[in-house]
Design a protein around this motif. Sequence first.
Motif, PDB file in Angstrom:
ATOM      1  N   LEU A  61      30.859 -19.473 -14.459  1.00  0.00           N
ATOM      2  CA  LEU A  61      31.028 -18.026 -14.444  1.00  0.00           C
ATOM      3  C   LEU A  61      32.495 -17.727 -14.141  1.00  0.00           C
ATOM      4  O   LEU A  61      32.983 -18.021 -13.052  1.00  0.00           O
ATOM      5  N   ILE A  62      33.231 -17.159 -15.117  1.00  0.00           N
ATOM      6  CA  ILE A  62      34.654 -16.864 -14.950  1.00  0.00           C
ATOM      7  C   ILE A  62      34.817 -15.392 -14.579  1.00  0.00           C
ATOM      8  O   ILE A  62      34.356 -14.501 -15.299  1.00  0.00           O
ATOM      9  N   LEU A  63      35.476 -15.154 -13.443  1.00  0.00           N
ATOM     10  CA  LEU A  63      35.642 -13.790 -12.941  1.00  0.00           C
ATOM     11  C   LEU A  63      37.090 -13.345 -13.035  1.00  0.00           C
ATOM     12  O   LEU A  63      38.008 -14.112 -12.743  1.00  0.00           O
ATOM     13  N   SER A  64      37.295 -12.100 -13.406  1.00  0.00           N
ATOM     14  CA  SER A  64      38.641 -11.519 -13.402  1.00  0.00           C
ATOM     15  C   SER A  64      39.015 -11.143 -11.971  1.00  0.00           C
ATOM     16  O   SER A  64      38.168 -11.087 -11.070  1.00  0.00           O
ATOM     17  N   GLN A  65      40.304 -10.875 -11.752  1.00  0.00           N
ATOM     18  CA  GLN A  65      40.770 -10.497 -10.418  1.00  0.00           C
ATOM     19  C   GLN A  65      40.042  -9.249  -9.928  1.00  0.00           C
ATOM     20  O   GLN A  65      39.685  -9.136  -8.759  1.00  0.00           O
ATOM     21  N   ALA A  66      39.801  -8.302 -10.836  1.00  0.00           N
ATOM     22  CA  ALA A  66      39.148  -7.051 -10.448  1.00  0.00           C
ATOM     23  C   ALA A  66      37.689  -7.255 -10.049  1.00  0.00           C
ATOM     24  O   ALA A  66      37.136  -6.489  -9.251  1.00  0.00           O
ATOM     25  N   LEU A  67      37.061  -8.298 -10.590  1.00  0.00           N
ATOM     26  CA  LEU A  67      35.642  -8.513 -10.324  1.00  0.00           C
ATOM     27  C   LEU A  67      35.380  -9.412  -9.126  1.00  0.00           C
ATOM     28  O   LEU A  67      34.235  -9.520  -8.684  1.00  0.00           O
ATOM     29  N   VAL A  68      36.425 -10.063  -8.610  1.00  0.00           N
ATOM     30  CA  VAL A  68      36.222 -11.010  -7.514  1.00  0.00           C
ATOM     31  C   VAL A  68      35.579 -10.348  -6.307  1.00  0.00           C
ATOM     32  O   VAL A  68      34.699 -10.914  -5.657  1.00  0.00           O
ATOM     33  N   GLU A  69      35.988  -9.108  -5.995  1.00  0.00           N
ATOM     34  CA  GLU A  69      35.424  -8.443  -4.819  1.00  0.00           C
ATOM     35  C   GLU A  69      33.942  -8.115  -5.009  1.00  0.00           C
ATOM     36  O   GLU A  69      33.229  -7.836  -4.035  1.00  0.00           O
ATOM     37  N   HIS A  70      33.470  -8.186  -6.250  1.00  0.00           N
ATOM     38  CA  HIS A  70      32.048  -7.956  -6.531  1.00  0.00           C
ATOM     39  C   HIS A  70      31.328  -9.277  -6.828  1.00  0.00           C
ATOM     40  O   HIS A  70      30.216  -9.274  -7.348  1.00  0.00           O
ATOM     41  N   SER A  91      40.933 -16.865 -10.483  1.00  0.00           N
ATOM     42  CA  SER A  91      42.327 -17.177 -10.187  1.00  0.00           C
ATOM     43  C   SER A  91      42.633 -17.041  -8.704  1.00  0.00           C
ATOM     44  O   SER A  91      43.524 -17.695  -8.179  1.00  0.00           O
ATOM     45  N   HIS A  92      41.881 -16.197  -7.996  1.00  0.00           N
ATOM     46  CA  HIS A  92      42.112 -16.024  -6.557  1.00  0.00           C
ATOM     47  C   HIS A  92      40.880 -15.395  -5.933  1.00  0.00           C
ATOM     48  O   HIS A  92      40.187 -14.602  -6.562  1.00  0.00           O
ATOM     49  N   SER A  93      40.626 -15.794  -4.690  1.00  0.00           N
ATOM     50  CA  SER A  93      39.523 -15.187  -3.953  1.00  0.00           C
ATOM     51  C   SER A  93      39.744 -15.405  -2.468  1.00  0.00           C
ATOM     52  O   SER A  93      40.281 -16.432  -2.058  1.00  0.00           O
ATOM     53  N   GLU A  94      39.352 -14.425  -1.664  1.00  0.00           N
ATOM     54  CA  GLU A  94      39.467 -14.544  -0.213  1.00  0.00           C
ATOM     55  C   GLU A  94      38.363 -15.454   0.322  1.00  0.00           C
ATOM     56  O   GLU A  94      37.269 -15.510  -0.261  1.00  0.00           O
ATOM     57  N   PRO A  95      38.619 -16.161   1.437  1.00  0.00           N
ATOM     58  CA  PRO A  95      37.606 -17.064   1.987  1.00  0.00           C
ATOM     59  C   PRO A  95      36.250 -16.406   2.219  1.00  0.00           C
ATOM     60  O   PRO A  95      35.211 -17.001   1.913  1.00  0.00           O
ATOM     61  N   ASP A  96      36.238 -15.175   2.752  1.00  0.00           N
ATOM     62  CA  ASP A  96      34.962 -14.505   3.010  1.00  0.00           C
ATOM     63  C   ASP A  96      34.192 -14.274   1.717  1.00  0.00           C
ATOM     64  O   ASP A  96      32.951 -14.340   1.697  1.00  0.00           O
ATOM     65  N   GLN A  97      34.904 -13.977   0.631  1.00  0.00           N
ATOM     66  CA  GLN A  97      34.253 -13.772  -0.661  1.00  0.00           C
ATOM     67  C   GLN A  97      33.654 -15.082  -1.174  1.00  0.00           C
ATOM     68  O   GLN A  97      32.555 -15.097  -1.739  1.00  0.00           O
ATOM     69  N   ILE A  98      34.374 -16.182  -0.967  1.00  0.00           N
ATOM     70  CA  ILE A  98      33.864 -17.484  -1.410  1.00  0.00           C
ATOM     71  C   ILE A  98      32.601 -17.845  -0.638  1.00  0.00           C
ATOM     72  O   ILE A  98      31.597 -18.281  -1.223  1.00  0.00           O
ATOM     73  N   PHE A  99      32.626 -17.657   0.686  1.00  0.00           N
ATOM     74  CA  PHE A  99      31.442 -17.970   1.484  1.00  0.00           C
ATOM     75  C   PHE A  99      30.252 -17.123   1.057  1.00  0.00           C
ATOM     76  O   PHE A  99      29.118 -17.600   1.025  1.00  0.00           O
ATOM     77  N   GLU A 100      30.503 -15.861   0.723  1.00  0.00           N
ATOM     78  CA  GLU A 100      29.413 -14.998   0.296  1.00  0.00           C
ATOM     79  C   GLU A 100      28.835 -15.468  -1.041  1.00  0.00           C
ATOM     80  O   GLU A 100      27.619 -15.447  -1.242  1.00  0.00           O
ATOM     81  N   MET A 101      29.703 -15.921  -1.954  1.00  0.00           N
ATOM     82  CA  MET A 101      29.225 -16.468  -3.227  1.00  0.00           C
ATOM     83  C   MET A 101      28.344 -17.691  -2.993  1.00  0.00           C
ATOM     84  O   MET A 101      27.297 -17.866  -3.621  1.00  0.00           O
ATOM     85  N   LEU A 102      28.785 -18.561  -2.090  1.00  0.00           N
ATOM     86  CA  LEU A 102      28.018 -19.767  -1.796  1.00  0.00           C
ATOM     87  C   LEU A 102      26.675 -19.409  -1.163  1.00  0.00           C
ATOM     88  O   LEU A 102      25.651 -20.036  -1.448  1.00  0.00           O
ATOM     89  N   LYS A 103      26.665 -18.388  -0.292  1.00  0.00           N
ATOM     90  CA  LYS A 103      25.411 -17.951   0.313  1.00  0.00           C
ATOM     91  C   LYS A 103      24.441 -17.445  -0.747  1.00  0.00           C
ATOM     92  O   LYS A 103      23.222 -17.621  -0.639  1.00  0.00           O
ATOM     93  N   GLN A 104      24.977 -16.769  -1.764  1.00  0.00           N
ATOM     94  CA  GLN A 104      24.132 -16.204  -2.815  1.00  0.00           C
ATOM     95  C   GLN A 104      23.665 -17.254  -3.817  1.00  0.00           C
ATOM     96  O   GLN A 104      22.863 -16.944  -4.698  1.00  0.00           O
ATOM     97  N   GLY A 105      24.181 -18.487  -3.681  1.00  0.00           N
ATOM     98  CA  GLY A 105      23.643 -19.553  -4.517  1.00  0.00           C
ATOM     99  C   GLY A 105      24.606 -20.251  -5.449  1.00  0.00           C
ATOM    100  O   GLY A 105      24.203 -21.150  -6.189  1.00  0.00           O
ATOM    101  N   ALA A 106      25.896 -19.863  -5.460  1.00  0.00           N
ATOM    102  CA  ALA A 106      26.856 -20.587  -6.294  1.00  0.00           C
ATOM    103  C   ALA A 106      26.953 -22.032  -5.809  1.00  0.00           C
ATOM    104  O   ALA A 106      26.907 -22.307  -4.615  1.00  0.00           O
ATOM    105  N   SER A 107      27.078 -22.980  -6.755  1.00  0.00           N
ATOM    106  CA  SER A 107      27.128 -24.398  -6.394  1.00  0.00           C
ATOM    107  C   SER A 107      28.526 -24.857  -6.049  1.00  0.00           C
ATOM    108  O   SER A 107      28.698 -25.792  -5.262  1.00  0.00           O
ATOM    109  N   ASP A 108      29.535 -24.232  -6.643  1.00  0.00           N
ATOM    110  CA  ASP A 108      30.915 -24.643  -6.381  1.00  0.00           C
ATOM    111  C   ASP A 108      31.847 -23.514  -6.787  1.00  0.00           C
ATOM    112  O   ASP A 108      31.431 -22.538  -7.424  1.00  0.00           O
ATOM    113  N   PHE A 109      33.121 -23.680  -6.432  1.00  0.00           N
ATOM    114  CA  PHE A 109      34.134 -22.655  -6.701  1.00  0.00           C
ATOM    115  C   PHE A 109      35.430 -23.359  -7.090  1.00  0.00           C
ATOM    116  O   PHE A 109      35.843 -24.309  -6.423  1.00  0.00           O
TER     117      PHE A 109
END
Length: 470
Positions: A61-70, A91-109
């Motif tokens: 799943l490829i996200l744009s900079q504008a969509l990272v916060e979502h 291309s960039h994401s804050e640590p809290d956003q990455i942890f939230e993605m992982l909580k929601q079920g993403a396997s890797d980043f």
Amino acid sequence: MDETRVLVLNLDTEEELGTTLREILERNGRIAVHHQMVEPGEWKPDYSAFVECYDPAIVFLILSQALVEHSARLVQPFRKSADKPLIVVASHSEPDQIFEMLKQGASDFITPPLTRESILPRLWRLLHGLEGRAESGVARHAESLRKLVGQSKAFVDQLNRIPLVARCDATVLISGETGTGKELFARAIHELSPRSKGRFVAVNCGAIPMELAEGELFGHERGAFTGAHAQRKGLVEEANRGTLFLDEIDSLPLLAQVKLLRFLQEKEYRPLGSPNTRTADVRVITATNIDVENAVRSGRLRHDLYYRLNILPIVLPPLRERRDDILLLAGHFLTRYSMQFEKAVCGFTPEAREAMILHPWPGNVRELEHAVARAVAMSEGGSVSAAALQLAGVGGEGIQSFQAAKAKVVSRFERAYLEGLLLACEGNISRAAQAAKKNRRSFWELLRKHRIDAGRFRETVKPALMERAG
């Protein structure tokens, strides 16, 4: 051999991440790629329709900079509609956003630059690592976390991050004072990860001589330098397909930091004296016991390396901030060392429990462990007394007074504050006094009180600046 079907859901129409990713996957020859563009504004695309139509083994799943916060909202509907491994690329994401993605079920980043070495090992590891993991997962989870004892919220919050961090392959930076358990956390991450069958290679960067740091990391050829009588593997090669844990990363010389940054970006390195570039599939976990941002400002740690290391941060609280864990930990160590030393020690006296709770524990959990081990070793049986723990200020005269305990805490704060300020001001007393809002004479008296030599902070910073300029 059957092809592996991969679905690339591209929600970034401006960047070329999708094109780069598709080229890397298709170049493999055994991967069939379906690249699906999704227009911006489709906040909840019908993931299930794409997955049902193509039936991939894995999804990017490829996200744009504008969509990272979502990102969490975008990952969640996918995980609900498709039971497939999902790798998020941005291309960039804050640590809290990455942890939230992982909580929601993403396997890797994954963050750019996208390379064959950063993409394919993760893909194969996710696909083949699924076999047999369901059966052993619970057992490995319990075994890996058994040594991490605590129930305080500050500690449990970080403990809960371990399973999330373990299943992805991004770099981790563990911060915490000496003795807080950074290596134990790193080992738990490794043992719960798909890399658990590989080696866990740990090294203290502060113990590597400056002139040997690059060779220690990446190895050297015979004759690469005076005394190199034989070829030697580096730590990176030893940790191939496993995890490399670099403690006290801020102590790594700047030139070696440059080489490490390149390795993290490209997964490529060159041993000293070798004309050939090599690759290694290694996950890097780093740790530090100082204020990392202070180290970046002072030039001890390159800012670009820091950003590359700090993708998934874990911050371990000192023992004085988790006092409700002190007796729990003490009991854990008492059981361990009573068995190890074959001593019939059954507990702690009320005075000993009070002493442990009130003690500031500057050495954190490690200091507590050593105190209990020492007390058990010297014990003849029965309960451990306050005197047997041999804690500063505890003995025949009892617990320290409020004023004495307060004076020690204030003294430790003053020293830590002054040293941090001098480090940030590169040893310049006038600048440090101005920042502290004290006149120069009063500031100098504080330095003399704590026997702090401002000159050593100028000496610490100067070589780092010269190396960076070179």
